[in-house]
Design an enzyme around this catalytic site. Structure first.
Site, PDB file in Angstrom:
ATOM      1  N   ASP A  92     -19.198 129.517  29.492  1.00 49.09           N
ATOM      2  CA  ASP A  92     -20.147 128.430  29.788  1.00 49.09           C
ATOM      3  C   ASP A  92     -20.486 127.645  28.522  1.00 49.09           C
ATOM      4  O   ASP A  92     -21.383 128.019  27.763  1.00 49.09           O
ATOM      5  CB  ASP A  92     -21.422 129.004  30.411  1.00 49.09           C
ATOM      6  N   ASP A 140     -14.390 136.793  36.993  1.00 47.49           N
ATOM      7  CA  ASP A 140     -15.537 136.282  36.248  1.00 47.49           C
ATOM      8  C   ASP A 140     -16.653 137.326  36.264  1.00 47.49           C
ATOM      9  O   ASP A 140     -16.584 138.327  36.980  1.00 47.49           O
ATOM     10  CB  ASP A 140     -15.993 134.977  36.919  1.00 47.49           C
ATOM     11  N   GLU A 195     -18.556 141.322  32.459  1.00 53.14           N
ATOM     12  CA  GLU A 195     -19.002 141.941  31.200  1.00 53.14           C
ATOM     13  C   GLU A 195     -19.593 143.357  31.386  1.00 53.14           C
ATOM     14  O   GLU A 195     -19.560 144.081  30.378  1.00 53.14           O
ATOM     15  CB  GLU A 195     -20.059 141.034  30.523  1.00 53.14           C
TER      16      GLU A 195
END
Length: 935
Positions: free
Chosen positions: A578, A455, A458
């Protein structure tokens, strides 16, 4: 995991933007009216020749220099090659200096010719038009100003044309160090799909004048038309030419930030670095396009069987006893569950590869894992890339010793994520890949997890700029939100990499590209700039993680990654990030899931019931009725949301039992789709136009979807509705929950009953669907007897049906035939003049025979004729009525007619079931029977 952006709506982002621009000293908008629509006069072709590998190479010279967004690169090298029958490459770069490209070792592909040391002299009489034909595509060019076009050979249709002739909306090609621009004309009736990752409010078709910015960013998926976690600069173009469909795809293989402007009749790329590396895939079917695309970027990863079961996760399972209760409550509620997840609650101080000794003591955790593993359940935990800066933390110390971190001014770049101050591993460095693999091995010895969830890759950073650890205060303080930056940070605007001349529409608001991520002037292995490599960070982590897991026990890895790039599907699954517990987000999730199938990442799903805030009971009912049919099906919620496991409401539990009950019966079909994805790229979840490309009415349909070629899900997506208006392409469709209910469509909408606990799922004609009897866990469901559902067009006197089934040892790394641990079965059926035949052709039946898999029942739908049947034969032997355990039964099927059809009456067809059989899946079988008089 929850991230700071999850709190941000566009209104709050606007407030944020004011603060960002103040912090960064402000900058002028790149899209202001002062910048002309057309920049410069383009290039001219000054030299061209064939290459020894069958390609074409040329040199392009800038026609008139200008300083908008920097200086033009004076001489470019053009390289064109038909790499396969259905793939054309057009590569344009600086002819004199090497430029950044996606690393060839990360995404393997052919290398273009080396740059010429001497530039060819311009010809006195340049050829003005020329073309290079391949098997399916034709490349043509105009020399001055240089432009190129790609045409389909079979019908001459222009697929891509970069000429600005006659266009007011775009100019000729621009190629500067930090600004590249190229456009294509498009017919207005072209339907475009792709260019992600973003949340598209208008559905799966690209919408003219919506912004499409590609730059991997930790911005919540609730933000519409915004660059999100992944970058996929590819689009599919579907056109209907005189009733005949033609699809192709265009990939711009470039990892730099970019804006793509789609205006309906044109599309323009504005890219802040790298090269033009275009790949054109000829199709002409949507499935053919994805086959060709994944053949190039890498076939989707094989998934273990259990990963197709249901998953439960939450950020906020504070201790092990809570997790144990969740597993037990699913069992008591009789809702299937295969995988239990931990967000970072299991960690010691949010640090990767650690266990909290109080809340997740290792002896108790190992005992729990022994218990669930013995049942066949699995356990997955999260890992973030940021490694906590902590002198007593072995993972960090070993990372420092191996020099694995991204650098700024020669030191590991300092950022902040959940542990506080962190450094980011540089996965472009081979030493980092080895270190990462060793840390995963060490952790697996500590906790035998069954997969990893990567996770925040990015990469996400709670701070911006150049930071240092503050003196005299604790950071983070341990109170209040953990995502508030507490490092001492200074803005970085001193380089053109941090403040490029053209501002892409980052975060939908033109925030600086280094905002809340790694500073774009930070340096990776071999001097690579974060500016160039930013959007491949998550991809490079997926590659390293896959290598590590595969090296552990030789088992098939399971990895879930938030950030993705071209080729990520070869290594990882994806979830849509999300999202919000709203009806709008439920609807948006279908579009994003379908897009990722086109991107070559078919194992994808959204957080069921929404990540935050609390969903309503009705919404959660409807969401599990959609989410049960996501390829990746997981309920996940935020730390600050109330509990939303499916057993929390009785009505939701009932909906879950129904929808997941069907999913678990469909597991052999889903697993076969996983095999087809791995071998041909075919998406698991697909838009309807994949199976009905000539049917224009479904080109923009984003509220229904297919699993495979023929199983259609038509969910309720609006509050308070107890019916759904669903589009049925022409043909016969059979309800999966009541196979006597038939819809015969001419290509029209039908209104279907859909009470709270009901989802409409229909199976198309000409299909053979393998199913099993389901269960509470995939391991048990997998060993139950098989049923084959055979569908013919309702009442057809002559028809055929096909299906297939793939079975293997799902722990093996490779998913293929020839290993001795797999079986593949082709299934066939025909009806002709009242005679029905059903048979199989088995490849490598040994594995299926060893497992003892048997077919117990065959259900045939859509037969014409009377209730009577006769002459049943199985494997050549007549079956006498009452003379064995085999039973033959039939029932009339009712046809739902369209509301507009008057006086037709309700037509009927026949459902016939043969049960009590004992046919081995691993052996060829044949069944024949004769129907009564045709009706």
């Amino acid at each position: 995991m929850f991230s700071p952006s999850s709190l941000l709506s566009f209104s709050s982002l606007n407030v944020l933007l004011v603060l960002v621009l103040f912090f960064y000293g402000g900058h002028s908008s790149s899209s202001s009216s002062s910048v002309p629509t057309k920049i410069g006069k383009g290039y001219r072709l000054i030299f061209a020749e064939e290459t020894t590998d069958g390609g074409f190479i040329g040199h392009l010279q800038v026609k008139q220099k200008n300083s908008i967004y920097g200086s033009d690169i004076p001489i470019l090298q053009l390289y064109v090659k038909h790499e396969t029958e259905d793939r054309l490459r057009v590569h344009i770069t600086d002819a004199e200096k090497q430029r950044w490209e996606v690393p060839y070792n990360l995404l393997p592909r052919e290398q273009p010719p080396a740059l010429k040391q001497t530039i060819g002299r311009s010809r006195k009489n340049p050829i003005t038009v020329s073309e290079i034909a391949g098997s399916e595509l034709i490349f043509s060019y105009t020399a001055d100003p240089f432009s190129f076009a790609v045409k389909r050979k079979s019908n001459g249709q222009t697929l891509f044309n970069s000429s600005s002739y006659g266009s007011d909306s775009f100019g000729e090609m621009v190629f500067k160090d930090q600004y590249l621009e190229i456009s294509t004309q498009l017919p207005k009736d072209a339907s475009l799909y792709g260019l992600g990752e973003n949340t598209q409010p208008h559905g799966i078709k690209l919408y003219p004048n919506d912004p499409y910015t590609l730059y991997t960013t930790d911005v919540s998926a609730i933000n519409l038309n915004t660059d999100l976690y992944g970058s996929h600069p590819v689009y599919m173009d579907l056109r209907n030419v005189g009733g005949e469909p033609f699809a192709h795809a265009v990939l711009l293989l470039n990892s730099n930030g970019m804006d793509v402007f789609y205006r309906g009749n044109s599309l323009t790329y504005k890219v802040i670095g790298g090269v033009f590396d275009f790949y054109f895939f000829s199709g002409p079917s949507p499935l053919g396009v994805v086959d060709q695309y994944t053949s190039f970027i890498g076939r989707p990863a094989p998934m273990p069987y259990w990963s197709l079961g249901f998953h439960q996760c939450r950020w906020g399972y504070h201790n092990l006893s809570v997790v144990e209760d969740v597993v037990e409550n699913y069992r008591k509620a009789e809702i299937p569950l295969d995988v239990i997840w931990n967000d970072d609650d299991h960690m010691d101080g949010h640090k990767d590869f650690t266990l909290n000794p109080v809340n997740y003591p290792r002896p108790k955790l190992l005992a729990f894992l022994d218990k669930i593993h013995s049942r066949g359940m699995k356990y997955i935990v999260i890992i973030d890339p940021g490694i906590g800066v902590n002198s007593s933390y072995g993972v960090y110390q070993r990372g420092l010793a191996n020099d694995v971190f991204i650098k700024y001014d020669g030191e590991p770049y300092l950022a902040q994520v959940w542990p506080g101050a962190v450094n980011f591993p540089d996965f472009l460095n081979p030493k980092t890949v080895a270190w990462w693999g060793d840390e995963i091995r060490r952790f697996h010895e500590l906790v035998p997890v069954d997969g990893l969830w990567i996770d925040m890759n990015e990469a996400s950073n709670f701070c911006s700029g150049k930071c240092k650890i503050p003196k005299g205060k604790q950071c983070p303080s341990g109170t209040g939100p953990g995502w508030i930056c507490c490092l001492d940070c200074k803005n970085i605007t001193k380089t053109r990499w941090d403040n490029p001349p053209y501002k892409i529409n980052a975060s939908g608001l033109q925030v600086p590209i280094g905002f809340k991520t790694i500073a774009t002037s930070a340096v990776h292995y071999n001097g690579v700039l974060e500016y160039d490599a930013h959007s491949i960070y998550g991809f490079s982590q997926s590659v390293a993680t896959h290598k590590a897991l595969q090296g552990l026990e030789g088992k098939r890895p399971f990895i879930l990654s938030r950030s993705t790039y071209v080729g990520s599907g070869r290594y990882a699954a994806h979830w849509t990030g999300d999202n919000k517990g709203t009806w709008e987000d439920l609807k948006y999730s279908i579009t994003t899931v379908l897009n990722f199938g086109i991107f070559g990442v078919p194992m994808v799903g959204a957080d069921i019931c929404g990540f935050y805030p609390a969903p309503t009971e009705e919404l959660c009912n409807r969401w599990i009725e959609v989410g049960a049919f996501y390829p990746f099906s997981r309920d996940h919620a935020n730390y600050y949301s109330p509990r939303q496991e499916l057993y929390q409401w009785k009505t939701v539990a009932k909906s879950a039992q129904n929808a997941l009950g069907l999913r678990y019966k469909l597991l052999p079909y889903l697993y076969t789709l996983n095999y087809m994805a791995h071998t041909s790229g075919a998406p698991i979840a697909r838009p309807l136009f994949f199976s009905f490309p000539a049917y224009k009415e479904c080109y923009g349909l984003s509220t229904q979807f297919l699993l495979g070629s023929s199983l259609m899900v038509s969910p309720v997506l609006e509050q308070g509705k107890t019916s759904v208006k669903a589009l049925f392409p022409p043909g016969s469709w059979y309800s999966m929950f009541d196979m006597t209910q038939t819809i015969v469509s001419k290509g029209q909408y039908f209104t279907l009953d859909a009470p709270l606990n009901v989802v409409n799922v229909h199976l198309y004609q000409n299909t053979i669907l393998p199913m099993q009897q389901g269960g509470m866990i995939s391991k048990e469901a997998r060993m139950t007897p098989f049923t084959l559902i055979v569908t013919f067009p309702a009442g057809a006197s002559e028809a055929q049906a096909k299906g297939n089934l793939y079975l293997d040892n799902d722990e093996l790394p490779k998913m293929k035939l020839g290993s001795g641990y797999s079986t593949y079965v082709d299934l066939y059926a025909t009806v002709k003049e009242g005679s029905v035949k059903i048979w199989s052709e088995v490849q490598e039946g040994k594995f299926a025979l060893e497992q003892g898999w048997k077919i117990e029942k065959v259900t045939v739908l859509g037969l014409g004729g009377s209730v009577g049947t006769s002459g049943l034969e199985i494997n050549g032997s007549p079956v006498a009525p009452g003379g064995s355990d085999i039973e033959l039964s039939s029932a009339e099927q009712m046809h739902l007619q369209d509301d507009d059809e008057d006086g037709q009456g309700k037509k009927k067809s026949l459902m016939v079931e043969i049960s009590g059989m004992n046919l081995y899946v691993g052996k060829n079988f044949d069944i024949s029977m004769t129907m009564g008089t045709q009706g």
